[in-house]
Design an enzyme around this catalytic site. Structure first.
Site, PDB file in Angstrom:
ATOM      1  N   GLU A 102       0.822  -1.217   0.000  1.00  0.00           N
ATOM      2  CA  GLU A 102       0.000   0.000   0.000  1.00  0.00           C
ATOM      3  C   GLU A 102       0.856   1.268   0.000  1.00  0.00           C
ATOM      4  OE1 GLU A 102      -2.630  -3.145   2.011  1.00  0.00           O
ATOM      5  OE2 GLU A 102      -0.529  -2.503   2.191  1.00  0.00           O
TER       6      GLU A 102
ATOM      7  N   PHE B  75     -12.075  -6.421  14.023  1.00  0.00           N
ATOM      8  CA  PHE B  75     -10.987  -6.935  13.192  1.00  0.00           C
ATOM      9  C   PHE B  75     -10.638  -5.915  12.101  1.00  0.00           C
ATOM     10  CE2 PHE B  75      -9.635  -9.425   9.393  1.00  0.00           C
ATOM     11  CZ  PHE B  75      -8.423  -9.860   9.902  1.00  0.00           C
ATOM     12  N   GLN B  76      -9.351  -5.590  12.018  1.00  0.00           N
ATOM     13  CA  GLN B  76      -8.809  -4.627  11.054  1.00  0.00           C
ATOM     14  C   GLN B  76      -9.485  -3.252  11.154  1.00  0.00           C
ATOM     15  OE1 GLN B  76      -8.610  -6.467   7.097  1.00  0.00           O
ATOM     16  NE2 GLN B  76      -6.585  -7.268   7.607  1.00  0.00           N
TER      17      GLN B  76
ATOM     18  N   LYS C  34     -17.766   0.074   5.650  1.00  0.00           N
ATOM     19  CA  LYS C  34     -18.081  -0.944   4.646  1.00  0.00           C
ATOM     20  C   LYS C  34     -19.563  -0.969   4.289  1.00  0.00           C
ATOM     21  CE  LYS C  34     -17.537  -5.727   3.245  1.00  0.00           C
ATOM     22  NZ  LYS C  34     -16.959  -7.059   3.519  1.00  0.00           N
TER      23      LYS C  34
ATOM     24  N   MET D  43      24.453   9.010   2.619  1.00  0.00           N
ATOM     25  CA  MET D  43      24.324  10.339   3.220  1.00  0.00           C
ATOM     26  C   MET D  43      24.564  10.284   4.727  1.00  0.00           C
ATOM     27  SD  MET D  43      24.028  13.487   2.612  1.00  0.00           S
ATOM     28  CE  MET D  43      23.185  13.907   1.092  1.00  0.00           C
TER      29      MET D  43
END
Length: 561
Positions: free
Chosen positions: A51, A113-114, A163, A467
């Site tokens: 993602e 959940f999630q 949802k 760097m």
């Protein structure tokens, strides 16, 4: 007509002219993905490997095209994986809409959940964010999100959708989208006149260009303004290409790794005209000594940036293009020949240098510039390679240099490169990476090969975090804590395993041959270039020092004697 939330979402995307989404599916966005399946001929979906890659791709798409980038992720870890990309876009004022799913309304706040409070998490790094709990609010929220992302100073907007909202139905009516007007109502005539008076009185002006000039698409106005003021030009990392890097008046980048000519001209000038820059600490060095001999005129769309980091004498608030149009219409031709010649002498006296005897990043970048005739879009990761890409490629047009400036996100460039290529299929798009950065996002090579997106990934492999090592060399007594990367990872084999064409370069003589072949192919290419571990980015201003104390490698050697 009655439509589900998912159908409304897709229709709103079509209203906004969205042709591409970068994302990754999951449970909370299944209804959305089912609807995207039905509209795949109208909206292309690019499935990234992670993602975060989707958010960076949407960012690169937006920066290179000027359109809004769109990314999509599911709830919980899917949403949190977008956060770094959202913050990257926020710091660099990139128009982006991030759409996330969440659990159904009746499960919110129950540690389902999630489930995660993504609006709470992203509040500090979005221009605005929304959570949609009622399908009746969805269309208007999406329209507002796109408007906010593009208007004024652009930035990312997050829309979190429960949802059940994507399944519920409501009435949908298509709305014609009005073009976003550039911000001009804040441009005051008295500010224009005060700015003009400062320019007329100046004897040693410098024009300093930031990312706001690129975002505003003000390239033509900048060119005319520079010509009328007749002044040397410096830019920021984000301002690359707003003014032609091949123009004789261009002195280079300002700041920590700016050129001596740029840093010294700003120190000596009597007027600093700042266009779309927020005076980052990497630009100013010691603020109390920054442009100490100059009055400062700042042009910026965001009033919050005025007097935030540097105290200025006059501001003009508004879209850069609109402000410059008004200034150009009223400004007489100025003549600063003596001052310009003085700066040009500094430019000639203090050129950028590198070791011509060995394979180096700057040499490779100059070859890229030569072979692409300066017409490629260059994206970068963050580190030494990023600074070399800013120094040794002359950007002639805006939106051709794409890099994480404000946040400095390692792992940004490859996703951004994919997004830029998708948005500009007829352009050569090349990502410049270090080996440390490539480790963070190499999985997105699989995205490029999945869709045969013909990008070129060039890895400067110095087997260290370059760097950070440079700072350890100069300021930490050469104590190289956790910056050496000598291990057994073979980047060529990794790239080939993911389906890309891969090359390894170990000497100068191979560079042109390999680059020419890579440019001739219409397939994803990875080129690993082995360079010295202790090559450094010069010039450099030590942290906390004033920018006029910019040193080169020769200066350091002389000091150590």
């Amino acid at each position: 007509m009655q439509l589900t939330g998912s159908q409304i979402l897709v229709e709103c995307l079509k209203e906004q002219g969205v042709d591409t989404i970068f994302g990754y599916p999951g449970g909370s966005v299944l209804n959305i993905y089912d609807e995207l399946y039905r509209h795949q001929s109208e909206i292309r979906h690019i499935l990234t490997s992670h993602e975060q890659g989707a958010s960076h791709a949407a960012d690169g798409y937006a920066r290179s095209t000027g359109k809004v980038g769109v990314c999509l992720a599911t709830s919980g870890p899917g949403a949190t994986n977008l956060v770094t990309g959202i913050a990257t876009a926020y710091m660099d004022s990139v128009p982006m809409v991030a759409i996330t799913g969440n659990v159904s309304v009746n499960l919110l706040g129950k540690d389902s959940f999630q489930e995660v409070d993504i609006t709470g998490i992203t509040m500090p790094v979005t221009k605005h964010n929304f959570i949609v709990k009622d399908v009746n609010n969805l269309a208007e929220t999406l329209r507002r999100a796109f408007e906010i992302a593009q208007s004024g100073r652009p930035g990312p907007v997050l829309v979190d959708i429960a949802k059940d909202v994507t399944a519920n139905k409501t009435e949908y009516t298509k709305v014609p989208i009005k073009k976003i007007r550039k911000k001009s109502d804040t441009i005051l005539e008295e500010d224009i006149q005060a700015g003009l008076e400062m320019i007329r009185k100046a004897r040693k002006p410098v024009i300093f260009i930031g990312g706001g000039a690129v975002i505003s698409d003000a390239g033509d106005e900048v060119k005319e303004f520079v010509s009328k003021v007749h002044a040397p030009v410096a830019d920021t990392l984000m301002g690359k290409g707003a003014f032609d890097g091949e123009d004789i008046l261009y002195t280079g980048m300002l700041g920590m790794h700016g050129t001596k000519a740029a840093n010294l001209s700003v120190t000596k000038c009597d007027l600093l005209i700042t266009i779309g820059s927020r005076f980052s600490d990497r630009v100013t060095g010691n603020i109390s000594k920054f442009a100490k001999n100059a009055k400062i005129l700042q042009i910026d769309v965001d009033p919050a940036e005025i007097n935030k980091n540097v105290s200025i004498h006059q501001s003009i608030i508004g879209d850069v293009e609109e402000v410059l149009k008004r200034l150009n219409a009223k400004l007489e031709q100025q003549d600063h020949e003596s001052w310009v010649n003085q700066v040009l002498e500094m430019k000639e006296q203090f050129p950028l240098k590198y070791n011509p005897e060995i394979l180096t990043g700057p040499y490779i970048l100059e070859k890229i510039y030569e072979l692409t005739q300066g017409d490629a879009i260059i994206t970068t990761e963050v580190g030494q390679h990023q600074m070399w890409a800013a120094q040794f490629i002359k950007y002639k047009k805006p939106r051709t240099f794409i890099s994480s400036g404000g946040l400095g996100t390692m792992g940004y460039g490859l996703g951004a490169c994919i997004g830029a290529k998708v948005g500009n299929p007829d352009k050569t798009v090349i990502n410049i990476a270090g080996d440390g950065c490539f480790r963070m996002n190499m999985n997105e090579i699989a995205t490029a090969t999945r869709y045969n997106i013909p990008i070129i990934e060039i890895i400067f492999n110095n087997h260290v975090l370059g760097m950070v090592r440079q700072w350890q060399s100069l300021f930490y007594g050469k104590r190289y804590s956790q910056t050496t990367l000598h291990d057994k990872v073979d980047f060529v084999k990794v790239a080939e395993a993911m389906g890309a064409k891969a090359y390894r370069i170990t000497k100068k003589e191979e560079v042109e041959v390999v680059l020419k072949e890579a440019l001739s192919l219409n397939t994803p290419v990875v080129i690993e270039c082995h360079i010295e571990s202790d090559d450094k980015v010069w010039p450099m201003v030590a942290p906390g020092a004033p920018i006029e104390e910019v040193i080169t490698e020769e200066d350091l050697e002389e000091k150590e004697k």
